[in-house]
Write a protein that holds these residues in place. Structure first.
Motif, PDB file in Angstrom:
ATOM      1  N   GLU A 131      -3.566 -17.540  -9.249  1.00  0.00           N
ATOM      2  CA  GLU A 131      -3.381 -16.376 -10.116  1.00  0.00           C
ATOM      3  C   GLU A 131      -3.873 -15.132  -9.390  1.00  0.00           C
ATOM      4  OE1 GLU A 131      -4.238 -17.806 -14.534  1.00  0.00           O
ATOM      5  OE2 GLU A 131      -5.881 -18.385 -13.174  1.00  0.00           O
ATOM      6  N   SER A 132      -3.517 -13.979  -9.942  1.00  0.00           N
ATOM      7  CA  SER A 132      -4.000 -12.727  -9.374  1.00  0.00           C
ATOM      8  C   SER A 132      -5.526 -12.756  -9.338  1.00  0.00           C
ATOM      9  CB  SER A 132      -3.515 -11.542 -10.216  1.00  0.00           C
ATOM     10  OG  SER A 132      -3.969 -10.324  -9.657  1.00  0.00           O
ATOM     11  N   ARG A 133      -6.087 -12.282  -8.259  1.00  0.00           N
ATOM     12  CA  ARG A 133      -7.529 -12.255  -7.976  1.00  0.00           C
ATOM     13  C   ARG A 133      -8.023 -13.567  -7.362  1.00  0.00           C
ATOM     14  NH1 ARG A 133      -8.384  -6.949  -7.724  1.00  0.00           N
ATOM     15  NH2 ARG A 133      -7.920  -5.870  -9.672  1.00  0.00           N
ATOM     16  N   ASP A 134      -7.189 -14.591  -7.330  1.00  0.00           N
ATOM     17  CA  ASP A 134      -7.580 -15.827  -6.643  1.00  0.00           C
ATOM     18  C   ASP A 134      -7.467 -15.618  -5.137  1.00  0.00           C
ATOM     19  OD1 ASP A 134      -8.094 -17.152  -8.969  1.00  0.00           O
ATOM     20  OD2 ASP A 134      -6.254 -18.356  -8.963  1.00  0.00           O
ATOM     21  N   ARG A 135      -8.090 -16.530  -4.404  1.00  0.00           N
ATOM     22  CA  ARG A 135      -7.966 -16.533  -2.953  1.00  0.00           C
ATOM     23  C   ARG A 135      -7.181 -17.769  -2.544  1.00  0.00           C
ATOM     24  NH1 ARG A 135     -13.184 -15.571   0.675  1.00  0.00           N
ATOM     25  NH2 ARG A 135     -12.583 -13.430   0.128  1.00  0.00           N
ATOM     26  N   VAL A 136      -6.204 -17.577  -1.667  1.00  0.00           N
ATOM     27  CA  VAL A 136      -5.382 -18.679  -1.193  1.00  0.00           C
ATOM     28  C   VAL A 136      -5.599 -18.821   0.317  1.00  0.00           C
ATOM     29  CG1 VAL A 136      -3.045 -19.593  -0.991  1.00  0.00           C
ATOM     30  CG2 VAL A 136      -3.668 -18.205  -2.966  1.00  0.00           C
ATOM     31  N   ILE A 137      -5.921 -20.043   0.759  1.00  0.00           N
ATOM     32  CA  ILE A 137      -6.095 -20.305   2.188  1.00  0.00           C
ATOM     33  C   ILE A 137      -4.796 -20.888   2.710  1.00  0.00           C
ATOM     34  CG2 ILE A 137      -7.538 -21.407   3.934  1.00  0.00           C
ATOM     35  CD1 ILE A 137      -9.039 -19.501   2.049  1.00  0.00           C
ATOM     36  N   VAL A 138      -4.220 -20.247   3.719  1.00  0.00           N
ATOM     37  CA  VAL A 138      -2.892 -20.658   4.171  1.00  0.00           C
ATOM     38  C   VAL A 138      -2.795 -20.731   5.694  1.00  0.00           C
ATOM     39  CG1 VAL A 138      -1.774 -19.632   2.152  1.00  0.00           C
ATOM     40  CG2 VAL A 138      -2.018 -18.282   4.246  1.00  0.00           C
ATOM     41  N   ASP A 139      -1.838 -21.523   6.156  1.00  0.00           N
ATOM     42  CA  ASP A 139      -1.311 -21.453   7.518  1.00  0.00           C
ATOM     43  C   ASP A 139       0.089 -20.852   7.393  1.00  0.00           C
ATOM     44  OD1 ASP A 139      -3.567 -22.772   8.361  1.00  0.00           O
ATOM     45  OD2 ASP A 139      -2.576 -24.721   8.605  1.00  0.00           O
ATOM     46  N   PHE A 140       0.499 -20.042   8.364  1.00  0.00           N
ATOM     47  CA  PHE A 140       1.854 -19.503   8.279  1.00  0.00           C
ATOM     48  C   PHE A 140       2.431 -19.253   9.665  1.00  0.00           C
ATOM     49  CE2 PHE A 140      -0.956 -15.738   7.759  1.00  0.00           C
ATOM     50  CZ  PHE A 140      -0.596 -15.017   8.887  1.00  0.00           C
ATOM     51  N   VAL A 141       3.754 -19.236   9.696  1.00  0.00           N
ATOM     52  CA  VAL A 141       4.500 -18.906  10.913  1.00  0.00           C
ATOM     53  C   VAL A 141       5.569 -17.890  10.531  1.00  0.00           C
ATOM     54  CG1 VAL A 141       6.001 -19.746  12.759  1.00  0.00           C
ATOM     55  CG2 VAL A 141       4.121 -21.183  11.937  1.00  0.00           C
ATOM     56  N   GLY A 142       5.505 -16.698  11.143  1.00  0.00           N
ATOM     57  CA  GLY A 142       6.472 -15.645  10.844  1.00  0.00           C
ATOM     58  C   GLY A 142       7.674 -15.704  11.766  1.00  0.00           C
ATOM     59  N   LYS A 143       8.861 -15.441  11.210  1.00  0.00           N
ATOM     60  CA  LYS A 143      10.095 -15.489  11.992  1.00  0.00           C
ATOM     61  C   LYS A 143      11.000 -14.304  11.634  1.00  0.00           C
ATOM     62  CE  LYS A 143      10.122 -20.578  12.026  1.00  0.00           C
ATOM     63  NZ  LYS A 143      10.890 -21.793  11.647  1.00  0.00           N
ATOM     64  N   ILE A 144      11.724 -13.848  12.623  1.00  0.00           N
ATOM     65  CA  ILE A 144      12.781 -12.857  12.424  1.00  0.00           C
ATOM     66  C   ILE A 144      14.059 -13.454  12.975  1.00  0.00           C
ATOM     67  CG2 ILE A 144      13.638 -10.570  13.079  1.00  0.00           C
ATOM     68  CD1 ILE A 144      10.793  -9.572  13.114  1.00  0.00           C
ATOM     69  N   ASP A 145      15.071 -13.552  12.126  1.00  0.00           N
ATOM     70  CA  ASP A 145      16.329 -14.214  12.508  1.00  0.00           C
ATOM     71  C   ASP A 145      16.060 -15.626  13.017  1.00  0.00           C
ATOM     72  OD1 ASP A 145      17.787 -11.930  11.847  1.00  0.00           O
ATOM     73  OD2 ASP A 145      17.587 -11.093  13.849  1.00  0.00           O
ATOM     74  N   ASP A 146      15.158 -16.307  12.320  1.00  0.00           N
ATOM     75  CA  ASP A 146      14.807 -17.701  12.624  1.00  0.00           C
ATOM     76  C   ASP A 146      14.107 -17.881  13.969  1.00  0.00           C
ATOM     77  OD1 ASP A 146      15.757 -18.750  10.237  1.00  0.00           O
ATOM     78  OD2 ASP A 146      17.802 -18.907  11.010  1.00  0.00           O
ATOM     79  N   VAL A 147      13.647 -16.785  14.562  1.00  0.00           N
ATOM     80  CA  VAL A 147      12.908 -16.866  15.831  1.00  0.00           C
ATOM     81  C   VAL A 147      11.477 -16.388  15.593  1.00  0.00           C
ATOM     82  CG1 VAL A 147      12.759 -16.058  18.213  1.00  0.00           C
ATOM     83  CG2 VAL A 147      15.001 -16.471  17.165  1.00  0.00           C
ATOM     84  N   GLU A 148      10.517 -17.228  15.966  1.00  0.00           N
ATOM     85  CA  GLU A 148       9.112 -16.875  15.778  1.00  0.00           C
ATOM     86  C   GLU A 148       8.772 -15.643  16.617  1.00  0.00           C
ATOM     87  OE1 GLU A 148       4.702 -18.825  16.671  1.00  0.00           O
ATOM     88  OE2 GLU A 148       6.462 -20.136  16.449  1.00  0.00           O
ATOM     89  N   PHE A 149       8.087 -14.685  16.018  1.00  0.00           N
ATOM     90  CA  PHE A 149       7.729 -13.473  16.746  1.00  0.00           C
ATOM     91  C   PHE A 149       6.245 -13.487  17.121  1.00  0.00           C
ATOM     92  CE2 PHE A 149       7.513 -12.460  12.191  1.00  0.00           C
ATOM     93  CZ  PHE A 149       6.216 -11.959  12.063  1.00  0.00           C
ATOM     94  N   GLU A 150       5.934 -12.737  18.146  1.00  0.00           N
ATOM     95  CA  GLU A 150       4.564 -12.702  18.656  1.00  0.00           C
ATOM     96  C   GLU A 150       3.610 -12.134  17.602  1.00  0.00           C
ATOM     97  OE1 GLU A 150       2.040 -10.842  22.445  1.00  0.00           O
ATOM     98  OE2 GLU A 150       4.208 -10.488  22.252  1.00  0.00           O
ATOM     99  N   GLY A 151       2.485 -12.824  17.419  1.00  0.00           N
ATOM    100  CA  GLY A 151       1.498 -12.375  16.444  1.00  0.00           C
ATOM    101  C   GLY A 151       1.810 -12.793  15.032  1.00  0.00           C
ATOM    102  N   GLY A 152       2.855 -13.590  14.847  1.00  0.00           N
ATOM    103  CA  GLY A 152       3.274 -13.963  13.495  1.00  0.00           C
ATOM    104  C   GLY A 152       2.716 -15.287  13.014  1.00  0.00           C
TER     105      GLY A 152
END
Length: 473
Positions: A169-190
């Motif tokens: 919920e809002s104000r909760d903290r969520v611990i996550v792993d993530f991988v960012g992509k642009i056009d299905d290609v992982e970008f640096e720092g993502g």
């Protein structure tokens, strides 16, 4: 040296300058004669070197120095004799090929060149009293102070895991792993692991936190976002991206505690003192927003009051700067003029008006400041350098040395100080009426119809490179 004006067209002037070869030779002979007692030449006793021999050794370099001196003298003569104020550095055209230059250096031809200048427009400042300004003023509500207090307390709160399958919920903290992509290609720092995301904090890319509301521990989710146009990384700004997210934990915040201990954690002695500091900070924010709107009104009034021709090159440089920024932002966002319901030419016309306003207002403020002997003190300039150095922790000494050794860099720091002092001077004579407004109205962005004028307010004194930077010294 003969100086003849050959063109007077608006703010453009051209002059023809001719220096007879005999005058150059006369100066060269005098300088070579003076060198006899200062140079040592093998085979000759000090002071006994024949001038003819010195001419063979140093004649061309001496003549070149004399030519440079004549050019400087001509520029000063043109300015002084015609009582003009330059908008830009003079443009020189010697119109000579290598053979022609050689003839001048060998004393076989007169030195001739043209000087093209643009002058600052002349206009009467007139009376700046009586300008009517509506000053928006908003009161700081206790609820705003309390909200800031709670935000501060929230940063110090402890979090604990929620029960299995509990939704975030809002104000909760969520611990996550993530991988960012642009056009299905992982970008640096993502890529990130064990990243804490406080929902509702608005510290991540817009839309990222919102899409995590409702997730549970162990869930995997794809988040769609678009990087802001003004994002720090040019390669990401304005780009659409996806994030493959794995939720590792959902945590709930502990009880918010707003008390003296919170104040002491930030170096203050009591909660009352903390409230006082927060309120003062908010008041300063409100005052800054109010001044921005007041300044905008003042510049609008000055823009309506003055109309005169602008130095063409000064205007073109300002437009080029504005348009380059527009093109850069369009490229970063991936948007087109058609998507903005306009055409490139129509957009250029709008930004030409913005550039013209900036140059005009810069000249007006410079003239008002100069005519009223408004100056930036050495103390103010030094304080500006110190403030700039503090922005680079660990490099303060290098920053200080850079500014103290570069007059132009110091002038660029003086210019905004000068501008603010001129604005304050005019506001001191204006008719200002305070209007109570809400916080929302105080911070309301300008609407589309007034956006071009608002953009022009950002840096109206660009033309100070030619004039006001000097007035600020």
């Amino acid at each position: 040296m003969q100086v003849t004006q050959t063109l007077a067209d608006g703010l453009k002037r051209e002059f023809k300058v001719v220096v007879p070869a005999a005058d150059i030779a006369s100066r060269a002979d005098a300088q070579l004669e003076d060198m006899k007692t200062k140079v040592r030449v093998n085979g000759f006793r000090p002071g006994k070197v024949p001038v003819a021999h010195l001419r063979r050794l140093y004649g061309r370099s001496v003549t070149a120095d004399i030519v440079n001196n004549f050019v400087g003298e001509a520029n000063r003569k043109i300015v002084d004799d015609n009582q003009i104020k330059l908008a830009m550095e003079p443009k020189l055209d010697f119109g000579a090929d290598d053979e022609g230059v050689t003839k001048v250096l060998d004393g076989k031809a007169d030195l001739a060149w043209t000087v093209a200048v643009e002058v600052l427009p002349t206009f009467e400042v007139g009376d700046v009293t009586g300008i009517k300004i509506g000053k928006p003023v908003a009161d700081v509500e206790d609820s705003e102070v309390q909200s800031r207090l709670e935000d501060l307390a929230r940063r110090n709160v402890t979090y604990s895991d929620k029960k299995a399958k509990s939704k975030a919920e809002s104000r909760d903290r969520v611990i996550v792993d993530f991988v960012g992509k642009i056009d299905d290609v992982e970008f640096e720092g993502g890529k990130g692991e064990d990243i804490s995301v406080d929902l509702g904090s608005n510290t991540f890319i817009p839309g990222f936190e919102d899409q995590l509301i409702g997730v549970t521990a162990g869930e995997e989710k794809i988040i769609d976002v678009t990087f802001p146009v003004n994002y720090a990384s040019d390669t990401l700004a304005g780009k659409a991206a996806t994030f493959d997210v794995k939720v590792k934990a959902v945590q709930a915040p502990g009880e918010l505690v707003v008390d003296d201990e919170l104040a002491k954690s930030v170096g203050l002695e009591s909660l009352d003192k903390l409230k006082e500091v927060i309120k003062t900070s908010i008041e300063n924010e409100y005052a800054s927003a109010s001044r921005s709107k007041v300044k905008r009104q003042l510049l609008d009034a000055l823009d309506a009051k003055y109309s005169f021709d602008l130095p063409p090159t000064l205007f073109q440089q300002e437009f080029d700067n504005v348009w380059q920024q527009v093109e850069r932002e369009m490229a970063q966002s991936g948007r087109t003029f058609e998507e903005e319901n306009t055409t490139e030419e129509a957009a250029k016309e709008d930004y030409r008006k913005i550039a013209a306003r900036r140059v005009r207002l810069g000249l007006v403020l410079a003239e008002i400041g100069e005519s009223n002997k408004i100056q930036v003190t050495e103390e103010e300039a030094t304080r500006a350098v110190i403030d700039r150095a503090r922005q680079f922790p660990g490099q303060e000494r290098q920053i200080w040395e850079f500014y103290t050794k570069n007059p132009q860099a110091i002038a660029e720091l003086r210019a905004p100080i000068f501008e603010d002092k001129v604005v304050d001077y005019i506001l001191g004579q204006a008719e200002i009426t305070e209007n109570k407004v809400s916080k929302e109205e105080l911070f309301k962005e300008d609407d589309e119809e007034t956006a071009p004028a608002a953009a022009a307010e950002e840096k109206p004194a660009k033309a100070k490179k030619a004039k006001a930077a000097k007035a600020a010294e």
